[in-house]
Design an enzyme around this catalytic site. Sequence first.
Site, PDB file in Angstrom:
ATOM      1  N   LYS A  14       0.860  -1.185   0.000  1.00  0.00           N
ATOM      2  CA  LYS A  14       0.000   0.000   0.000  1.00  0.00           C
ATOM      3  C   LYS A  14       0.894   1.231   0.000  1.00  0.00           C
ATOM      4  CE  LYS A  14      -2.630  -1.349   3.590  1.00  0.00           C
ATOM      5  NZ  LYS A  14      -3.695  -1.328   4.619  1.00  0.00           N
ATOM      6  N   ARG A  90       6.418   1.903   6.913  1.00  0.00           N
ATOM      7  CA  ARG A  90       5.840   1.262   8.089  1.00  0.00           C
ATOM      8  C   ARG A  90       6.643  -0.007   8.367  1.00  0.00           C
ATOM      9  NH1 ARG A  90       0.996  -2.885   8.727  1.00  0.00           N
ATOM     10  NH2 ARG A  90       0.804  -2.838  10.983  1.00  0.00           N
ATOM     11  N   ASP A 147       5.469   0.151  14.440  1.00  0.00           N
ATOM     12  CA  ASP A 147       4.202  -0.109  15.140  1.00  0.00           C
ATOM     13  C   ASP A 147       4.412  -0.258  16.644  1.00  0.00           C
ATOM     14  OD1 ASP A 147       2.882  -0.179  12.740  1.00  0.00           O
ATOM     15  OD2 ASP A 147       1.851  -2.062  13.130  1.00  0.00           O
ATOM     16  N   GLY A 209     -10.318  -3.409  14.306  1.00  0.00           N
ATOM     17  CA  GLY A 209     -10.444  -3.880  12.932  1.00  0.00           C
ATOM     18  C   GLY A 209     -10.426  -5.393  12.966  1.00  0.00           C
ATOM     19  N   ASP A 282     -15.559 -11.304   8.807  1.00  0.00           N
ATOM     20  CA  ASP A 282     -16.075  -9.967   8.502  1.00  0.00           C
ATOM     21  C   ASP A 282     -17.263  -9.682   9.416  1.00  0.00           C
ATOM     22  OD1 ASP A 282     -17.560  -7.774   7.301  1.00  0.00           O
ATOM     23  OD2 ASP A 282     -16.353  -8.065   5.504  1.00  0.00           O
ATOM     24  N   LEU A 331     -14.035  -1.477  12.236  1.00  0.00           N
ATOM     25  CA  LEU A 331     -15.225  -1.703  13.056  1.00  0.00           C
ATOM     26  C   LEU A 331     -15.478  -0.512  13.976  1.00  0.00           C
ATOM     27  CD1 LEU A 331     -17.279  -4.128  13.611  1.00  0.00           C
ATOM     28  CD2 LEU A 331     -15.963  -4.436  15.713  1.00  0.00           C
ATOM     29  N   GLY A 332     -14.421  -0.006  14.584  1.00  0.00           N
ATOM     30  CA  GLY A 332     -14.563   1.121  15.504  1.00  0.00           C
ATOM     31  C   GLY A 332     -15.150   2.350  14.844  1.00  0.00           C
TER      32      GLY A 332
END
EC number: 2.7.2.1
Length: 397
Positions: A14, A90, A147, A209, A282, A331-332
Site C-alpha cells: 500500500k 511502516r 508499530d 479492525g 467480517d 469496526l470502531g
Amino acid sequence: MKILVVNCGSSSLKYQLIDMTSEEALAKGLVERIGIEGSILTQKVNGEKYIIEEPMKDHKKAIELVLKALVDKEHGVISDMSEIAAVGHRVVHGGEKYASSVLINDEVMKALEDCVKLAPLHNPPNIIGINACRELMPKTPMVAVFDTAFHQTLPDYAYMYPLPYELYEQNGIRKYGFHGTSHRYVSSVASEMMGKDLKDLKVITCHLGNGASLCAVKEGKSVETSMGFTPLAGLAMGTRCGDIDPAILLFMERELKMSPDEVDTVINKKSGVLGISGVSSDFRDIEGAAEEGNKRAKLALDVYHYTVRQTIGAYTAVLNGVDAIVFTAGLGENSAASREEILNGLEYLGIKIDAEKNKQRGKQIEISTEDSKVKVFVIPTDEELMIARDTKEITVK
C-alpha cells in the site's frame, strides 16, 4: 514537500504520496498479488482509478511500477521522481531498540534483520520493501516508523511476563504491543477535539479492525496495551483467539496430536469471531447472520464486545480514571451497534451516548452527550499521515 509512504506486506503493497504543505494525499495506491499470477496495481487520484496489470515477480518490480504510476503523464501526480523528498516506511517491529522513528542506514537495517525472529511474518516484507526503495531511489532519505515504538514507554511491570527472567534477557520475550502509530494518532486528535494538552489527559484508544488492540494513554504516553509479544494477544479478533489459557496449546499438541504449525494456524487464522460463528471474519457478515437468528454469530459478537468492554474497565483502573475513549479502525469507525454494545455496561463511569450521533459512520465526531463525564469519540485513523509527519520531522532537521 512530498513524502511517499510505503507499507509492504508479504504479497501486497500500500502506498500514498502526501503533500506535507496541505497534508493531503495526492495519490493512494494498492499493489496486489506480488510474486503471484494476476499482479495488479490500482492507483486513485481525485477518485479516478488507474490500473496497471502486469507480472510483478518481486517487491522491487512492484515499487518500480508505483514510481511509474506516480510520474505517469496522464494519470500521475508528479513530473519527476526527484519531487519525492523522502520515503516513510511502516515497520511492524522495532524491538526494544527503537522507541521512536529513525532515519534508515545500514546499522538500522541490521537491527531490523535482528528483529525478524520477533515478527517473522511482518518484518521480512517490510525489509524487502525498504531495500527495493533504497536500490531504486539511492539519494532519497528513508525513515522507518515502527508499530511497536509508541509502546516502548510501558513500565517494566506492565511489559514483563511472569516467566523465567532469562527468557526476557536472552530472547526478548516481553510485551511489545502493536498498532502504535494508530493509537498515537487518534489520541492526539482526541486531545485537539477536547481543546486540551494530551499530557493532561487519560485516554483509552480502541483500534478495532480485523486485528484489534486497546491502549491506555497517560500524559501522552502508552502505559498499557492489549497486544503482547505478538499481535495474537489481547482481544478476541477477526481470526485470532486473543488471550486464552496457554495450557490449551499444550492440550492441542499432546491430546489432539496437532503439530505446532497446525496449532499456529488454528489460533491465528481459524479462531476469533470466525472460529466461534463459523460464518466469517467480517463483522458485517456476522452482524447480518446474528440479525437473522444465528445463535453462534450472536455469541461471537457477544464474546468480542465483552473482551473490549472488559479491557476498557481494566484500563480505567490502570489510569485511575478516564477522560476520553476513542474508537477507530474498520469496526470502531463504522459499527454503531458494536460501539453501543461495548459501552453498554460502562454507565458507572458516567458515560452517556448520543444515539443519533452514534449512527454516523466513518466520520470524526464526538458521540457522547454534553453531560457525559467521559468524552467518547469516533476518529478515523490515519497511520500514513503519522508516518509522513515523522518522516518530515526527521529528514528536515
